[in-house]
Design an enzyme around this catalytic site. Sequence first.
Site, PDB file in Angstrom:
ATOM      1  CG  PHE A  78      -4.371  -1.837  -2.180  1.00  0.00           C
ATOM      2  CD1 PHE A  78      -4.638  -2.585  -3.326  1.00  0.00           C
ATOM      3  CD2 PHE A  78      -4.778  -2.334  -0.951  1.00  0.00           C
ATOM      4  CE1 PHE A  78      -5.283  -3.815  -3.246  1.00  0.00           C
ATOM      5  CE2 PHE A  78      -5.434  -3.560  -0.858  1.00  0.00           C
ATOM      6  CZ  PHE A  78      -5.682  -4.304  -2.002  1.00  0.00           C
ATOM      7  N   GLY A  84       3.939  -0.393  -1.384  1.00  0.00           N
ATOM      8  CA  GLY A  84       3.896  -1.068  -2.673  1.00  0.00           C
ATOM      9  C   GLY A  84       5.143  -0.820  -3.493  1.00  0.00           C
ATOM     10  CG  PHE A 112      -1.798   1.171   1.420  1.00  0.00           C
ATOM     11  CD1 PHE A 112      -2.192   1.956   0.345  1.00  0.00           C
ATOM     12  CD2 PHE A 112      -2.247   1.515   2.675  1.00  0.00           C
ATOM     13  CE1 PHE A 112      -3.005   3.059   0.530  1.00  0.00           C
ATOM     14  CE2 PHE A 112      -3.071   2.620   2.875  1.00  0.00           C
ATOM     15  CZ  PHE A 112      -3.441   3.396   1.790  1.00  0.00           C
ATOM     16  CB  CYS A 113       1.050   4.297   0.206  1.00  0.00           C
ATOM     17  SG  CYS A 113       1.696   5.977   0.096  1.00  0.00           S
ATOM     18  CB  ILE A 114       5.984   4.561   0.182  1.00  0.00           C
ATOM     19  CG1 ILE A 114       7.456   4.443  -0.174  1.00  0.00           C
ATOM     20  CG2 ILE A 114       5.756   4.397   1.676  1.00  0.00           C
ATOM     21  CD1 ILE A 114       8.341   5.457   0.516  1.00  0.00           C
TER      22      ILE A 114
END
Length: 566
Positions: free
Chosen positions: A327, A303, A299-301
Amino acid sequence: MDNLHAFSQYWSGQTPFFASFALQQLRLWVSHNPWFDGHEHERWFDVPSESLQQLQSEYQQGWASLGQQLLTNQPFTFDDRRFASGNWSEPLFGSLATFYLLNSSFLLKLLSLLPIEEEKPRRRLHYLVEQAVAASAPSNFLVSNPDALQRIIETQGASLFTGLLQLRSDLEEGKLRQCDQGEFQVGVNLAITPGEVVFENSLFQLIQYRPLSETQYQRPLFIVPPAINKYYILDLRPENSLVRHLLEQGHRVFLMSWRNFRQDQADLTWDELIQDGVISALRVTRAISGERRLSCLGFCIGGTLLSTALAVLAARGDKDIASLSLFATFLDYLDTGPVSVFVDEQMVAYRERTIGGHGGAFGLFRGEDMGNTFSLLRPNDLWWNYHVDKYLKGQKPVPLDLLFWNNDATNLPGPMYCWYLRHTYLQNDLKSGELDCCGVKLDLRAIDAPAYVLGTHDDHIVPWRSAYASTALLGGSCRFVLGTSGHIAGVINPPAKQKRHYWTLDQVPKDPDAWLAAAEQHPGSWWNDWFAWLTNHAGEQRPAVEHSGSTEYPVIEPAPGRYVKQ
């Protein structure tokens, strides 16, 4: 935001707007502003005189309408929620608000007339002027806010005293807190899904969650949350915890809890977070679960970190990944949204000198600085409204778990942060296939696993078209899904609430707008779509694994662990 030449020296929301004069004041301000050094900005202000005259004529009509409304004693009404209460209908305060909105509107219209072809300076000028416009609203000042004045009378001054106490507390913390610190407690009413810490090193703890179903899928889900803020955005309260929903769906969940990095860790690099962080956590998850092929979520960084780690492993010959879910994640930083106004060579080089080790100095990038910056990207929604409610009216913010998490910021090691800034936001060469990382060439196309890529339509941190661009960089098949709302609320959207909607399309054309034009809209949360997709890659169902850890990796402590509370 360290802008020495504040725009308020040149413009006020409460002075009449004159198009030609405002244009010259903008020109003077830009000529003294270091953000625009090196640009030929004189030509930006070559606006045709007829356009200025038309703008001035329209303003005069608005001015005359305001005067007529005052003379005829008509009540003022506003759609703007800053002036929504009945107190703003009074002539004095209503005229102030109308005058402010009139001037603000025409200043922004003037900006739209400027022939600035370069995207970066155009965005920067709009950002700075919008900040000044938001800051100069009459609602932000005690003497011109009738709601705040009424509160002082009603509370016999107690609201002002409370507001000053809240201001002092926020100044001591170095951030505008959007949720009262005492409303939530991690491990008590947030992050309470049962589990154990089964591994830790100086960078992270690994949490293995207990089953909430009689059977579980063969392949565990390994989760890398953002290193910015803390992991429990994915495990808030039971009703909106993504982790709990996954366990109820029958998935085995392992999740990293990043350290809130300390000064003695300020020299950590991007490579170390990849090798000693993500790759180590993945290795332990494989060992404890006995499964080599994992489903992976970032998720976010988180990812970005996860994808980097998987590309490093692929370069080493390890491509045993069952699926990848990303995500609201950047891999291609083609459009970084409003935050791009801050990033240039000068800024990155400054960070490298002061905290990145270029020249010997190592330091931390403070989480409070990042939190304040992101809040100011939406000044009327995430900054000035709290200023008014907390400091002028003496009210406590509404307790909201998302905002409590948003204020629970973490520090990042300087070299890691600087490497990330340079190779993503500044140079966008993470996708190039030429970067060296952990001793190999970093090629995202080597990640040959089915991928589920989620963007959110109103995301101002990871614009959805940039999230979509990941589909062209990965080596496996991709499914792209677009949710509504923003970076956090669009992701944390449990199905039971039946809120919002999302779009799907089985094909992934090159053009994201072509995808959206052909996509089908569905009501409710996208979570069920992802659950169905994830199940197809999770293997067969087996009796649930009741114990945590293993002989090699015994349980250390109950979840949520120590690191998330630091």
